[in-house]
Structure formats: structure tokens, C-alpha cells
Design a protein around this motif. Sequence first.
Motif, PDB file in Angstrom:
ATOM      1  N   GLY A 206     -98.117 -49.222 -68.853  1.00  0.00           N
ATOM      2  CA  GLY A 206     -97.080 -50.245 -68.868  1.00  0.00           C
ATOM      3  C   GLY A 206     -95.682 -49.718 -69.087  1.00  0.00           C
ATOM      4  O   GLY A 206     -94.730 -50.499 -69.113  1.00  0.00           O
ATOM      5  N   GLU A 207     -95.529 -48.397 -69.234  1.00  0.00           N
ATOM      6  CA  GLU A 207     -94.210 -47.823 -69.513  1.00  0.00           C
ATOM      7  C   GLU A 207     -93.676 -47.062 -68.308  1.00  0.00           C
ATOM      8  O   GLU A 207     -94.401 -46.336 -67.631  1.00  0.00           O
ATOM      9  CB  GLU A 207     -94.276 -46.875 -70.711  1.00  0.00           C
ATOM     10  N   ILE A 208     -92.386 -47.213 -68.056  1.00  0.00           N
ATOM     11  CA  ILE A 208     -91.673 -46.419 -67.065  1.00  0.00           C
ATOM     12  C   ILE A 208     -90.583 -45.659 -67.786  1.00  0.00           C
ATOM     13  O   ILE A 208     -89.928 -46.199 -68.687  1.00  0.00           O
ATOM     14  CB  ILE A 208     -91.085 -47.314 -65.940  1.00  0.00           C
ATOM     15  N   ALA A 209     -90.387 -44.392 -67.442  1.00  0.00           N
ATOM     16  CA  ALA A 209     -89.404 -43.555 -68.130  1.00  0.00           C
ATOM     17  C   ALA A 209     -88.644 -42.706 -67.130  1.00  0.00           C
ATOM     18  O   ALA A 209     -89.207 -42.201 -66.153  1.00  0.00           O
ATOM     19  CB  ALA A 209     -90.087 -42.661 -69.156  1.00  0.00           C
ATOM     20  N   VAL A 210     -87.358 -42.566 -67.376  1.00  0.00           N
ATOM     21  CA  VAL A 210     -86.487 -41.708 -66.584  1.00  0.00           C
ATOM     22  C   VAL A 210     -85.814 -40.737 -67.536  1.00  0.00           C
ATOM     23  O   VAL A 210     -85.410 -41.116 -68.641  1.00  0.00           O
ATOM     24  CB  VAL A 210     -85.427 -42.535 -65.825  1.00  0.00           C
ATOM     25  N   ALA A 211     -85.712 -39.465 -67.141  1.00  0.00           N
ATOM     26  CA  ALA A 211     -85.135 -38.456 -68.022  1.00  0.00           C
ATOM     27  C   ALA A 211     -84.320 -37.449 -67.241  1.00  0.00           C
ATOM     28  O   ALA A 211     -84.536 -37.239 -66.041  1.00  0.00           O
ATOM     29  CB  ALA A 211     -86.238 -37.738 -68.800  1.00  0.00           C
ATOM     30  N   ALA A 212     -83.383 -36.818 -67.931  1.00  0.00           N
ATOM     31  CA  ALA A 212     -82.603 -35.720 -67.370  1.00  0.00           C
ATOM     32  C   ALA A 212     -82.564 -34.592 -68.378  1.00  0.00           C
ATOM     33  O   ALA A 212     -82.537 -34.829 -69.598  1.00  0.00           O
ATOM     34  CB  ALA A 212     -81.182 -36.182 -67.033  1.00  0.00           C
ATOM     35  N   ALA A 213     -82.555 -33.371 -67.883  1.00  0.00           N
ATOM     36  CA  ALA A 213     -82.583 -32.205 -68.766  1.00  0.00           C
ATOM     37  C   ALA A 213     -81.232 -31.980 -69.427  1.00  0.00           C
ATOM     38  O   ALA A 213     -80.177 -32.203 -68.828  1.00  0.00           O
ATOM     39  CB  ALA A 213     -82.989 -30.967 -67.976  1.00  0.00           C
ATOM     40  N   GLU A 233     -90.953 -55.900 -67.430  1.00  0.00           N
ATOM     41  CA  GLU A 233     -89.586 -56.397 -67.359  1.00  0.00           C
ATOM     42  C   GLU A 233     -88.753 -55.763 -66.262  1.00  0.00           C
ATOM     43  O   GLU A 233     -87.674 -56.263 -65.929  1.00  0.00           O
ATOM     44  CB  GLU A 233     -88.896 -56.191 -68.712  1.00  0.00           C
ATOM     45  N   TRP A 234     -89.229 -54.641 -65.723  1.00  0.00           N
ATOM     46  CA  TRP A 234     -88.462 -53.931 -64.695  1.00  0.00           C
ATOM     47  C   TRP A 234     -89.352 -53.595 -63.503  1.00  0.00           C
ATOM     48  O   TRP A 234     -90.497 -53.173 -63.671  1.00  0.00           O
ATOM     49  CB  TRP A 234     -87.912 -52.617 -65.243  1.00  0.00           C
ATOM     50  N   GLN A 235     -88.795 -53.725 -62.313  1.00  0.00           N
ATOM     51  CA  GLN A 235     -89.386 -53.132 -61.124  1.00  0.00           C
ATOM     52  C   GLN A 235     -88.972 -51.660 -61.088  1.00  0.00           C
ATOM     53  O   GLN A 235     -87.827 -51.326 -61.441  1.00  0.00           O
ATOM     54  CB  GLN A 235     -88.913 -53.844 -59.858  1.00  0.00           C
ATOM     55  N   PRO A 236     -89.857 -50.750 -60.693  1.00  0.00           N
ATOM     56  CA  PRO A 236     -89.511 -49.325 -60.725  1.00  0.00           C
ATOM     57  C   PRO A 236     -88.215 -48.977 -60.006  1.00  0.00           C
ATOM     58  O   PRO A 236     -87.381 -48.236 -60.538  1.00  0.00           O
ATOM     59  CB  PRO A 236     -90.725 -48.665 -60.058  1.00  0.00           C
ATOM     60  N   ASP A 237     -88.009 -49.502 -58.800  1.00  0.00           N
ATOM     61  CA  ASP A 237     -86.797 -49.173 -58.051  1.00  0.00           C
ATOM     62  C   ASP A 237     -85.543 -49.641 -58.787  1.00  0.00           C
ATOM     63  O   ASP A 237     -84.528 -48.937 -58.810  1.00  0.00           O
ATOM     64  CB  ASP A 237     -86.847 -49.793 -56.658  1.00  0.00           C
ATOM     65  N   GLU A 238     -85.616 -50.824 -59.374  1.00  0.00           N
ATOM     66  CA  GLU A 238     -84.467 -51.361 -60.100  1.00  0.00           C
ATOM     67  C   GLU A 238     -84.160 -50.524 -61.338  1.00  0.00           C
ATOM     68  O   GLU A 238     -82.994 -50.246 -61.653  1.00  0.00           O
ATOM     69  CB  GLU A 238     -84.728 -52.811 -60.498  1.00  0.00           C
ATOM     70  N   ALA A 241     -82.653 -47.130 -60.320  1.00  0.00           N
ATOM     71  CA  ALA A 241     -81.265 -47.292 -59.872  1.00  0.00           C
ATOM     72  C   ALA A 241     -80.325 -47.504 -61.052  1.00  0.00           C
ATOM     73  O   ALA A 241     -79.175 -47.052 -61.034  1.00  0.00           O
ATOM     74  CB  ALA A 241     -81.168 -48.465 -58.898  1.00  0.00           C
ATOM     75  N   ARG A 242     -80.810 -48.181 -62.081  1.00  0.00           N
ATOM     76  CA  ARG A 242     -79.994 -48.447 -63.262  1.00  0.00           C
ATOM     77  C   ARG A 242     -79.957 -47.255 -64.211  1.00  0.00           C
ATOM     78  O   ARG A 242     -78.890 -46.826 -64.653  1.00  0.00           O
ATOM     79  CB  ARG A 242     -80.549 -49.677 -63.998  1.00  0.00           C
ATOM     80  N   ALA A 243     -81.120 -46.721 -64.549  1.00  0.00           N
ATOM     81  CA  ALA A 243     -81.206 -45.703 -65.596  1.00  0.00           C
ATOM     82  C   ALA A 243     -80.901 -44.295 -65.096  1.00  0.00           C
ATOM     83  O   ALA A 243     -80.379 -43.469 -65.865  1.00  0.00           O
ATOM     84  CB  ALA A 243     -82.591 -45.725 -66.236  1.00  0.00           C
ATOM     85  N   GLY A 244     -81.228 -43.987 -63.831  1.00  0.00           N
ATOM     86  CA  GLY A 244     -81.046 -42.638 -63.320  1.00  0.00           C
ATOM     87  C   GLY A 244     -79.633 -42.106 -63.491  1.00  0.00           C
ATOM     88  O   GLY A 244     -79.429 -41.048 -64.118  1.00  0.00           O
ATOM     89  N   PRO A 245     -78.620 -42.781 -62.975  1.00  0.00           N
ATOM     90  CA  PRO A 245     -77.243 -42.279 -63.130  1.00  0.00           C
ATOM     91  C   PRO A 245     -76.792 -42.230 -64.589  1.00  0.00           C
ATOM     92  O   PRO A 245     -76.060 -41.318 -64.982  1.00  0.00           O
ATOM     93  CB  PRO A 245     -76.414 -43.294 -62.329  1.00  0.00           C
ATOM     94  N   LEU A 246     -77.235 -43.202 -65.393  1.00  0.00           N
ATOM     95  CA  LEU A 246     -76.811 -43.236 -66.790  1.00  0.00           C
ATOM     96  C   LEU A 246     -77.381 -42.064 -67.587  1.00  0.00           C
ATOM     97  O   LEU A 246     -76.677 -41.408 -68.357  1.00  0.00           O
ATOM     98  CB  LEU A 246     -77.247 -44.554 -67.431  1.00  0.00           C
ATOM     99  N   VAL A 247     -78.655 -41.796 -67.409  1.00  0.00           N
ATOM    100  CA  VAL A 247     -79.278 -40.720 -68.175  1.00  0.00           C
ATOM    101  C   VAL A 247     -78.778 -39.358 -67.689  1.00  0.00           C
ATOM    102  O   VAL A 247     -78.610 -38.420 -68.496  1.00  0.00           O
ATOM    103  CB  VAL A 247     -80.819 -40.824 -68.104  1.00  0.00           C
ATOM    104  N   THR A 248     -78.498 -39.236 -66.408  1.00  0.00           N
ATOM    105  CA  THR A 248     -77.950 -37.985 -65.887  1.00  0.00           C
ATOM    106  C   THR A 248     -76.573 -37.706 -66.462  1.00  0.00           C
ATOM    107  O   THR A 248     -76.260 -36.575 -66.867  1.00  0.00           O
ATOM    108  CB  THR A 248     -77.880 -38.039 -64.354  1.00  0.00           C
TER     109      THR A 248
END
Length: 257
Positions: A206-213, A233-238, A241-248
Motif C-alpha cells: 500500500g506504500e509508494i515512495a520516491v527518493a533521490a540520492a 490516496e495517490w495514483q502512481p503517476d500523479e 509527477a508531484r514528488a519527483g521534482p521536489l525530492v530531487t
Amino acid sequence: MSPDGAASKPDRLFVEALARGFRVLEAFADRPAAMSLAEIAAASGLDKSAAQRLVHTLVSIGYLEKTAAGVAPSRRILDRSFDYLRSNPLINRAIPILADLRRTIKERVDLSLFDDLTMLYVVRMQSKRDTFYAHLIGRRVPTYCTSGGRAVLSHLPEEDVLDILQRSQRRKLTPRTTVEIDQIMERIVQVRETGYSLAIEEVLVGEIAVAAAVLDEAGHPVGAIHVAASLAEWQPDEFVARAGPLVTAAAAGLRPS
């Protein structure tokens, strides 16, 4: 024995009694509960007499405590964790960046440190739905299957990546955990292209995670910033798109100039 067959020299600076004391403390790693003296001896690989002396010493100086259920780690151990956290300059720099990211994304934000086969969580800013273990610092997760771990691996030479994967006990933590080396390598190639890593239900269902080194001044990976959320609460693509740029951007902000 040394590689050439000669007897290796003893390490005269090594204090065996101190090492045995830490083995007693580490015995609680796989069993987070009070234990009897016999259980501590078995878990630490010591005979009962040695375990008894070491437990008595650790109780006397405050690192273990006696309870109705047996012997357990005491709160004094947290003092040493505090010493480490406040003395680590990366953690000190990370706190305001992580706090800002948490306010923006409103999901769980973590900082983990790269430690060979595992990633070690040192900062965890929880979300509204986290379980008890999900927001504890000091938790270790496998490098091979986590978003932060694969983000780190994407900055290592391929031979180093393969070495880590081959030494890892690659097992499925959930039905969706990626354990095959060729598939993990494909994920790492994707991370190199996007700048961030995605893991969907690979550690927790049930968890989705995005990370940057997080990189040091020489460009070597030392850790990762993660953002984790619920698939309810989230669709993977959404989420990507939201978390990828922020975490990077957050990870880039932690690199020393």
C-alpha cells in the motif's frame, strides 16, 4: 590466517571484553523485548557466565535495566543516539530542507544513510497514517529494493552495484519486491535517466515512495531523501509527477557547495 597462508598477527589494540559487551547490546536487535539471561547468552553467542558478568556491568552503568519480564535496553542508549545525530553535519543541514519538503508535500519525509547492504533512517517526519515502526529512527531497510537504496546505487560504478546485489539476501518483503538482479539493474538505469527512484509496495503493502540520492562534495552517494505516501490516496503517476521534482531538488540542496 592471512591470504598467503601465514598466521595473522593479533590486534593488540582490540579489547575483546568491550566487543563482547556490544554483542550483548546487539542481541536485542532481532528481539525488541526484555530477555532472560539465558536468552541473552544464546542470542549473543556467549556462555551464560560471561553473559551474566556483562549484563551486570551494563545494568550497573545504565545501558541495560532489569524489568519484571527480564533485562531490556535502557533509555541511556538514546543519549548516544542523540550524540550521533547532533554531531553529524549532514543531518544538521538536512533538517530545515526536510521540514520544508514535509510542509510542501504533506506526506512522510525521511533521510537515510547508505550503509552498504542497508539504508539507515536517521530522520523521519511522519505522516498522519504511519505505523509505529514506520517512523522510528534507526530502522534499517535493504538497499536493493528500496527507493533510497536504488537512488544511491544509481551513482555507483556497475561493479560496485553488482557486488552489493550479490551479497544481499534478496528476498521478497512483499509480493511486489524486486529481487532479480537483472530487474534491479533495469530500475537503476531508469533512476539514472530521471534523477529519482520509484518503489511501489516493495517494502510495505500500500506504500509508494520516491527518493533521490544525497551526494557528498566528491559526488559519492552518502544517503537519500525519501517521500512516501499511500496508494489509497495517490495514483502512481500523479505522485511521481508531484514528488519527483521536489525530492530531487531537496537532495541537490543538501550537496555541499
